[in-house]
Design an enzyme around this catalytic site. Structure first.
Site, PDB file in Angstrom:
ATOM      1  N   HIS A  19     -16.864 -17.996 -53.935  1.00  0.00           N
ATOM      2  CA  HIS A  19     -16.185 -19.018 -53.470  1.00  0.00           C
ATOM      3  C   HIS A  19     -16.876 -19.923 -52.441  1.00  0.00           C
ATOM      4  O   HIS A  19     -18.115 -19.604 -52.060  1.00  0.00           O
ATOM      5  CB  HIS A  19     -14.775 -18.631 -53.094  1.00  0.00           C
ATOM      6  CG  HIS A  19     -14.889 -17.627 -52.026  1.00  0.00           C
ATOM      7  ND1 HIS A  19     -15.284 -18.124 -50.536  1.00  0.00           N
ATOM      8  CD2 HIS A  19     -14.519 -16.512 -51.702  1.00  0.00           C
ATOM      9  CE1 HIS A  19     -15.146 -17.187 -49.780  1.00  0.00           C
ATOM     10  NE2 HIS A  19     -14.595 -16.162 -50.347  1.00  0.00           N
ATOM     11  N   HIS A  22     -18.919 -18.257 -49.589  1.00  0.00           N
ATOM     12  CA  HIS A  22     -20.255 -17.636 -50.033  1.00  0.00           C
ATOM     13  C   HIS A  22     -21.084 -18.716 -50.280  1.00  0.00           C
ATOM     14  O   HIS A  22     -22.647 -18.494 -49.934  1.00  0.00           O
ATOM     15  CB  HIS A  22     -19.828 -16.731 -51.300  1.00  0.00           C
ATOM     16  CG  HIS A  22     -19.005 -15.673 -51.096  1.00  0.00           C
ATOM     17  ND1 HIS A  22     -17.934 -15.666 -51.949  1.00  0.00           N
ATOM     18  CD2 HIS A  22     -18.635 -14.750 -50.305  1.00  0.00           C
ATOM     19  CE1 HIS A  22     -16.836 -14.453 -51.675  1.00  0.00           C
ATOM     20  NE2 HIS A  22     -17.547 -13.895 -50.561  1.00  0.00           N
ATOM     21  N   CYS A 127      -7.270  -0.235 -42.547  1.00  0.00           N
ATOM     22  CA  CYS A 127      -6.870  -1.535 -43.487  1.00  0.00           C
ATOM     23  C   CYS A 127      -8.001  -1.404 -44.576  1.00  0.00           C
ATOM     24  O   CYS A 127      -9.287  -1.250 -44.341  1.00  0.00           O
ATOM     25  CB  CYS A 127      -7.066  -2.811 -42.574  1.00  0.00           C
ATOM     26  SG  CYS A 127      -7.130  -4.114 -43.904  1.00  0.00           S
ATOM     27  N   CYS A 130     -10.272  -4.180 -45.028  1.00  0.00           N
ATOM     28  CA  CYS A 130     -11.427  -4.493 -44.272  1.00  0.00           C
ATOM     29  C   CYS A 130     -12.274  -3.308 -44.275  1.00  0.00           C
ATOM     30  O   CYS A 130     -13.437  -3.423 -43.527  1.00  0.00           O
ATOM     31  CB  CYS A 130     -10.878  -4.656 -42.892  1.00  0.00           C
ATOM     32  SG  CYS A 130      -9.877  -6.128 -42.377  1.00  0.00           S
ATOM     33  N   CYS A 144      -2.734  -5.466 -40.003  1.00  0.00           N
ATOM     34  CA  CYS A 144      -3.896  -5.853 -40.135  1.00  0.00           C
ATOM     35  C   CYS A 144      -4.120  -7.427 -39.373  1.00  0.00           C
ATOM     36  O   CYS A 144      -3.406  -8.134 -40.176  1.00  0.00           O
ATOM     37  CB  CYS A 144      -4.911  -5.881 -41.341  1.00  0.00           C
ATOM     38  SG  CYS A 144      -6.279  -6.541 -41.327  1.00  0.00           S
ATOM     39  N   HIS A 147      -5.770  -9.462 -42.637  1.00  0.00           N
ATOM     40  CA  HIS A 147      -5.164  -9.600 -43.893  1.00  0.00           C
ATOM     41  C   HIS A 147      -3.579  -9.792 -43.731  1.00  0.00           C
ATOM     42  O   HIS A 147      -3.075 -10.105 -44.679  1.00  0.00           O
ATOM     43  CB  HIS A 147      -5.504  -8.414 -44.623  1.00  0.00           C
ATOM     44  CG  HIS A 147      -6.754  -8.454 -45.210  1.00  0.00           C
ATOM     45  ND1 HIS A 147      -7.705  -7.828 -44.349  1.00  0.00           N
ATOM     46  CD2 HIS A 147      -7.298  -8.706 -46.280  1.00  0.00           C
ATOM     47  CE1 HIS A 147      -8.842  -7.952 -45.149  1.00  0.00           C
ATOM     48  NE2 HIS A 147      -8.746  -8.433 -46.132  1.00  0.00           N
ATOM     49  N   LYS A 296      -6.780 -20.627 -43.516  1.00  0.00           N
ATOM     50  CA  LYS A 296      -7.896 -19.714 -43.780  1.00  0.00           C
ATOM     51  C   LYS A 296      -8.027 -19.610 -45.235  1.00  0.00           C
ATOM     52  O   LYS A 296      -7.070 -19.995 -45.936  1.00  0.00           O
ATOM     53  CB  LYS A 296      -7.636 -18.327 -43.513  1.00  0.00           C
ATOM     54  CG  LYS A 296      -8.707 -17.413 -43.408  1.00  0.00           C
ATOM     55  CD  LYS A 296      -8.558 -15.990 -42.439  1.00  0.00           C
ATOM     56  CE  LYS A 296      -9.640 -15.281 -42.908  1.00  0.00           C
ATOM     57  NZ  LYS A 296      -9.686 -13.868 -42.513  1.00  0.00           N
ATOM     58  N   LYS A 299     -10.660 -14.013 -48.524  1.00  0.00           N
ATOM     59  CA  LYS A 299      -9.910 -12.782 -48.413  1.00  0.00           C
ATOM     60  C   LYS A 299      -8.615 -12.709 -48.981  1.00  0.00           C
ATOM     61  O   LYS A 299      -8.476 -12.977 -50.023  1.00  0.00           O
ATOM     62  CB  LYS A 299     -10.247 -12.298 -47.021  1.00  0.00           C
ATOM     63  CG  LYS A 299     -11.659 -12.025 -46.770  1.00  0.00           C
ATOM     64  CD  LYS A 299     -12.041 -10.848 -45.571  1.00  0.00           C
ATOM     65  CE  LYS A 299     -13.276 -10.646 -45.565  1.00  0.00           C
ATOM     66  NZ  LYS A 299     -13.617  -9.982 -44.180  1.00  0.00           N
TER      67      LYS A 299
HETATM   68  O1  ME8 Z   1     -17.986  -9.094 -45.585  1.00  0.00           O
HETATM   69  N1  ME8 Z   1     -16.156 -20.026 -44.570  1.00  0.00           N
HETATM   70  O2  ME8 Z   1     -18.619  -9.634 -47.874  1.00  0.00           O
HETATM   71  P1  ME8 Z   1     -17.663 -10.944 -48.294  1.00  0.00           P
HETATM   72  C1  ME8 Z   1     -17.267 -19.688 -44.362  1.00  0.00           C
HETATM   73  N2  ME8 Z   1     -19.684  -7.226 -47.949  1.00  0.00           N
HETATM   74  N3  ME8 Z   1     -17.969 -18.542 -44.978  1.00  0.00           N
HETATM   75  C2  ME8 Z   1     -17.389 -17.769 -45.458  1.00  0.00           C
HETATM   76  C3  ME8 Z   1     -15.815 -17.981 -45.627  1.00  0.00           C
HETATM   77  C4  ME8 Z   1     -15.362 -19.069 -45.211  1.00  0.00           C
HETATM   78  N4  ME8 Z   1     -13.963 -19.307 -45.177  1.00  0.00           N
HETATM   79  N5  ME8 Z   1     -15.477 -16.732 -46.277  1.00  0.00           N
HETATM   80  C5  ME8 Z   1     -16.516 -15.960 -46.769  1.00  0.00           C
HETATM   81  C6  ME8 Z   1     -18.635  -8.924 -46.625  1.00  0.00           C
HETATM   82  N6  ME8 Z   1     -17.609 -16.473 -46.157  1.00  0.00           N
HETATM   83  C7  ME8 Z   1     -19.463  -7.637 -46.638  1.00  0.00           C
HETATM   84  C8  ME8 Z   1     -20.740  -8.224 -46.003  1.00  0.00           C
HETATM   85  S1  ME8 Z   1     -23.003  -7.366 -45.077  1.00  0.00           S
HETATM   86  C9  ME8 Z   1     -23.917  -6.316 -44.870  1.00  0.00           C
HETATM   87  C10 ME8 Z   1     -21.855  -7.014 -45.720  1.00  0.00           C
HETATM   88  C11 ME8 Z   1     -19.061 -15.911 -46.342  1.00  0.00           C
HETATM   89  O3  ME8 Z   1     -17.797 -11.129 -49.805  1.00  0.00           O
HETATM   90  C12 ME8 Z   1     -19.806 -15.899 -44.957  1.00  0.00           C
HETATM   91  O4  ME8 Z   1     -20.904 -15.544 -44.894  1.00  0.00           O
HETATM   92  O5  ME8 Z   1     -16.246 -10.840 -47.773  1.00  0.00           O
HETATM   93  C13 ME8 Z   1     -18.984 -14.278 -44.710  1.00  0.00           C
HETATM   94  O6  ME8 Z   1     -19.724 -13.662 -43.564  1.00  0.00           O
HETATM   95  C14 ME8 Z   1     -19.276 -13.730 -46.167  1.00  0.00           C
HETATM   96  O7  ME8 Z   1     -18.872 -14.706 -46.734  1.00  0.00           O
HETATM   97  C15 ME8 Z   1     -18.254 -12.543 -46.216  1.00  0.00           C
HETATM   98  O8  ME8 Z   1     -18.350 -12.001 -47.537  1.00  0.00           O
END
Ligand code: ME8
Length: 643
Positions: A19, A22, A127, A130, A144, A147, A296, A299
Site C-alpha cells: 500500500h 510501503h 499481540c 505486532c 494493544c 491495533h 492512521k 495495519k
Molecule cells: O513492520 N506511512 O512490515 P510492514 C508511511 N515486517 N510508511 C508506512 C505506513 C504509513 N502509513 N505504513 C507502513 C514490518 N509503512 C516488518 C518490518 S524489517 C526487518 C521488518 C511502511 O509490512 C514503513 O516503512 O508492517 C513501515 O516501517 C513499514 O511500511 C512496515 O511494513
C-alpha cells in the site's frame, strides 16, 4: 573518489498487499539510491519480504492456503508493485529463502555457543498483530496500543537473548553518535525508552503453537521469533559472514524505516549486532506516517490509498514528487488526491513543465541562426550561481534524507530560471539583429539549465529527467559532475518538449475513481465541488469584465500591511495604482517588468488610505495558500485586451 553506499528498506509483511506506506518507503529509498549512483558511488539497495511468524500463519489459515503459498503470492505482489513504480533495488530478499535461513541459524548458534541465549520462562500479554509482548505500562484499556485489539496472556518456556546487559553500552553508543538515529526526535524517543530497565528478549516460539518459522539450531522444538529472524535479513542478503558483498557494503550500512518499527531497529538490532560481533549500522533513518484525513492508514485500519492507481493515473514521477515534497522527512503527513493534484499542477505542470516547454521551444525556434554568444552578463552569472546554490542545497539535504528540502532547493532554482526568461525576453531580443549575440547567450544559459535539471532530477523524477536529457541530445549517462552551468560555448541541437506534466483539470480529479475517492474517505469535500460557481456564467457575463495586459513598472511593500503590495502598472496609454494582496507570495522586485493581467473596469476601492484602481489576476489554492500571479507566456503590448 567513489564511495560505497548500502541502504535497506524494511522487509514488508506478506500478510497483506503493498500500500501507500510501503510504496513511500520504497520510492524514497530508490531516490536515495539513484542519487548516490548519480554521484558515482557504488550502491547496493535492498528490499524484500518478511514471511514468517504468527501473523502470516493466521492470515494463511484464514485464506485457507499454506503459509508458503500465501508468502509466494504476496511476495510476488510486492515485487510487481516495485516493478510498476520502477524502483531500482539491487536485491529482493525473502526470509523463506535458504540463503537467509542459513545465516539466521548460524547467528543463533554463535550466540548460543557463547552463552548469549538461555532458556527461561515468560508470561505476558501478547499481540499477534505486532508479534510481540506488551508490558503493563504500554497496554491501553487492556488492548494493544497499536491495533486496539485485545491482548492474549501467554505463559511459556522460551529462549531469551541477554539484551538487558547491553543497556548501558547502547545508551552510550547512541549518546556519543548524534546522527546514528535521525531525525533527532526518534533518537530522543529511544533514549527516553532506555531510561527504564531493558528486558531480555524472547527470541523463540514453541512449535506446538507456531510451526511457521526458522527452527532454532540448538532446539528444534522451537522456531525463531519473527523479529529476530527478520532483522538479520540486512546481513544475510549480503552473504554474511564472508561474502565479497558483505565486506564491501556492511561497513556503510544505513537503514530506512517508518517510525512504527523504531524499537526493534534502535534497540534489539544494535544489541544483536554487538553480541554477534558485527559492526553497528551507520544511520537509522526514520520517517513519519502517512495519514488519511488525519487518521492512521495501515495495519489494523483498512482504508488504504491505492498508491498504484494514483501512480498509473498521474504518472510515476508525479507520485514520487508528491510523496517526497509533501512529507517533511521524519514527520507525519496527510495524503489526499487534492493535495496531490495541487502539487502536480503548480510545481510540475506549471513551474517545471512550463520552463522546459519554454526553454526547448525558444532554443528550437532560434537555434538555426545561432552564432557566437555574447559574454555572460550578470543575469547569466546569477543563474550559474543559483544552480550551484541549489546543488549544494540538494547535497546537504540528501545527506540527511531531507527529500522535501532537496526538492525545495531545486524548485527555488526553477523559479529563478523562469524569472530569468521573463526578464530577458528572448523573443524580444530575436526581433533585433543587433541583439543576436545576447540572444545566443540567453539560449546557451537555458540549454545548460536544461542539462542541469535533467541531471539533478534523475533521482527524483527519472522519467521526466530522461526526457529532458533526450531533448537536448545528452546521451551520456547522467552524472552529478555534469550538473554545472557555464561550460557550453555552442548550442546543442534541441527538440521541443512540451506537455512533460499535463495539467490536471481539478474538476475531473475530484470525481476520479483512482485513489478511491480519498477526499470523500477523508471526510473532505473535493476541491472542485467547493470552487464551483453558483450557476453557469454566460459569455455576456464574461464580456462585461475588461481584462487587460498590464506591465508592472514599479512595486513596493507597504510597511503597515503584511498582505498588500502597491503596484504601479502601465496599461499602455495610462498608468494605474493597484493594491494587490500578494505580499506574502512575492517580493516587490520579483514583479517589476512582468506583464500581468488586470481587471481594468473594477470599481476603485479604498485600501489603507489609497485608491486601488483595478485588480491583478492570480491563481491560488484554498488548502495550502499557494498563489501565482497570471503572467503572459509570450510578449504582448501593455493594454492589450484579454478575452
Ligand atoms: O513492520 N506511512 O512490515 P510492514 C508511511 N515486517 N510508511 C508506512 C505506513 C504509513 N502509513 N505504513 C507502513 C514490518 N509503512 C516488518 C518490518 S524489517 C526487518 C521488518 C511502511 O509490512 C514503513 O516503512 O508492517 C513501515 O516501517 C513499514 O511500511 C512496515 O511494513
Amino acid at each position: 573518489m567513489s564511495k560505497t553506499f548500502y541502504l535497506t528498506t524494511p522487509i514488508y509483511y506478506i500478510n497483506s498487499v503493498p500500500h501507500l506506506g510501503h510504496a513511500y518507503t520504497t520510492v524514497i529509498a530508490d531516490a536515495m539510491a539513484r542519487y548516490h549512483r548519480l554521484a558515482g558511488d557504488r550502491v547496493w539497495l535492498l528490499t524484500g519480504t518478511d514471511e514468517h511468524g504468527d501473523k502470516i500463519a493466521q492470515a494463511a489459515a484464514k485464506a485457507a492456503v499454506s503459509p508458503q503459498a500465501l508468502a509466494d503470492r504476496n511476495s510476488a505482489a510486492f515485487r510487481e508493485a516495485w516493478q510498476r513504480l520502477g524502483t531500482t533495488q539491487d536485491d529482493f530478499i525473502r526470509t523463506t529463502e535458504g540463503r537467509h535461513r542459513t545465516v539466521v541459524q548460524a547467528i543463533l548458534q554463535k550466540l548460543w555457543d557463547v552463552g548469549e541465549i538461555y532458556l527461561g520462562k515468560y508470561g505476558g500479554h501478547y499481540c499477534y498483530g505486532c508479534e510481540r509482548f506488551y508490558t503493563e505500562k504500554e497496554i491501553v484499556d487492556g488492548k494493544c496500543p497499536d491495533h486496539q485489539t485485545p491482548l492474549t496472556f501467554i505463559e511459556e518456556e522460551n529462549y531469551f537473548f541477554k539484551m538487558s546487559k547491553y543497556q548501558g553500552w547502547l545508551i552510550d553508543y547512541i549518546t556519543t553518535r548524534p546522527d546514528l538515529i535521525r531525525p533527532e526526535r526518534y533518537r530522543n524517543e529511544i533514549l527516553g525508552f532506555l531510561r527504564d530497565p531493558l528486558q531480555d528478549l524472547s527470541i523463540s516460539r514453541p512449535r506446538r503453537r507456531l510451526e511457521w518459522g526458522i527452527p532454532l539450531p540448538f532446539d528444534d522444538k522451537y522456531v525463531t521469533y519473527v523479529w529476530f529472524d527478520a532483522l538479520i535479513n540486512y546481513a544475510s542478503a549480503l552473504g554474511w559472514p564472508d561474502g565479497e558483498r558483505f565486506h564491501t557494503f556492511w561497513p556503510v550500512v544505513q537503514h530506512l524505516i517508518g517510525k512504527d518499527i523504531l524499537k526493534p531497529h534502535a534497540v534489539y538490532w544494535p544489541c544483536m549486532l554487538k553480541a554477534a560481533g558485527l559492526d553497528i549500522y551507520q544511520h537509522l533513518n526514520v520517517h513519519g506516517y502517512w495519514t488519511l484525513g488525519g487518521g492512521k492508514m495501515s495495519k489494523s485500519v483498512g482504508n488504504v490509498v491505492e498508491a498504484f492507481a494514483l501512480s498509473d493515473k498521474y504518472g510515476g514521477d508525479a507520485f514520487r514528487y508528491f510523496v517526497m515534497r509533501e512529507m517533511t522527512f521524519g514527520l507525519d503527513a496527510d495524503f489526499s488526491e487534492e493535495a496531490f493534484v495541487g502539487r502536480l499542477n503548480a510545481d510540475l505542470a506549471n513551474d517545471l513543465g512550463n520552463l522546459v516547454a519554454r526553454a526547448t521551444t525558444l532554443i528550437a525556434n532560434y537555434q538555426r541562426e545561432a552564432g557566437p554568444a555574447a559574454a555572460a552578463g550578470p543575469d547569466d552569472t546569477a543563474i550559474r550561481e543559483a544552480a550551484m546554490t541549489a546543488r549544494r542545497g540538494v547535497e546537504a539535504a540528501m545527506d540527511e534524507f531531507a527529500f522535501h528540502r532537496a526538492l525545495a532547493a531545486l524548485w527555488e532554482f526553477i523559479g529563478a530560471v523562469n524569472r530569468y526568461v521573463d526578464s530577458n525576453q528572448p523573443w524580444a531580443l530575436a526581433k533585433d539583429p543587433a541583439q543576436r549575440p545576447r540572444l545566443d547567450r540567453v539560449l546557451l544559459t537555458l540549454a545548460e539549465t536544461l542539462r542541469y535539471l535533467g541531471v539533478m532530477l534523475t533521482a527524483f523524477l527519472p522519467d521526466a529527467a530522461g526526457k529532458i536529457l533526450a531533448a537536448i541530445g545528452h546521451t551520456a549517462a547522467p552524472s552529478l559532475a555534469d550538473a554545472e552551468i557555464g561550460r557550453l560555448d555552442r548550442l546543442p541541437t534541441v527538440q521541443k518538449l512540451s506537455g512533460l506534466f499535463p495539467r490536471v483539470d481539478t474538476k475531473e480529479a475530484g470525481a476520479a475513481p483512482a485513489g478511491s475517492s480519498t477526499a470523500a474517505k477523508a471526510g473532505k469535500p473535493a476541491q472542485a465541488a467547493a470552487a464551483e460557481p453558483a450557476g453557469p456564467a454566460t459569455i455576456g457575463d464574461f464580456r462585461r469584465i475588461d481584462l487587460r495586459v498590464a506591465e508592472v513598472v514599479a512595486a513596493e511593500a507597504l510597511p503597515k500591511s503584511k498582505k498588500l503590495l502597491k503596484l504601479t502598472v502601465s496599461l499602455g496609454a495610462e498608468q494605474r495604482t493597484i493594491l494587490a494582496g500578494i505580499a506574502q507570495h512575492y517580493a516587490p522586485a520579483d514583479l517589476v517588468g512582468k506583464k500581468v493581467v488586470v481587471v481594468a473596469n473594477l470599481e476603485p476601492a479604498k485600501l489603507m488610505g489609497m485608491e486601488s484602481q483595478g485588480m491583478v489576476l492570480a491563481g491560488s489554492t484554498d488548502d495550502d495558500g499557494a498563489l501565482a500571479v497570471i503572467v503572459l507566456d509570450r510578449d504582448l503590448p501593455a493594454g492589450a485586451k484579454v478575452r
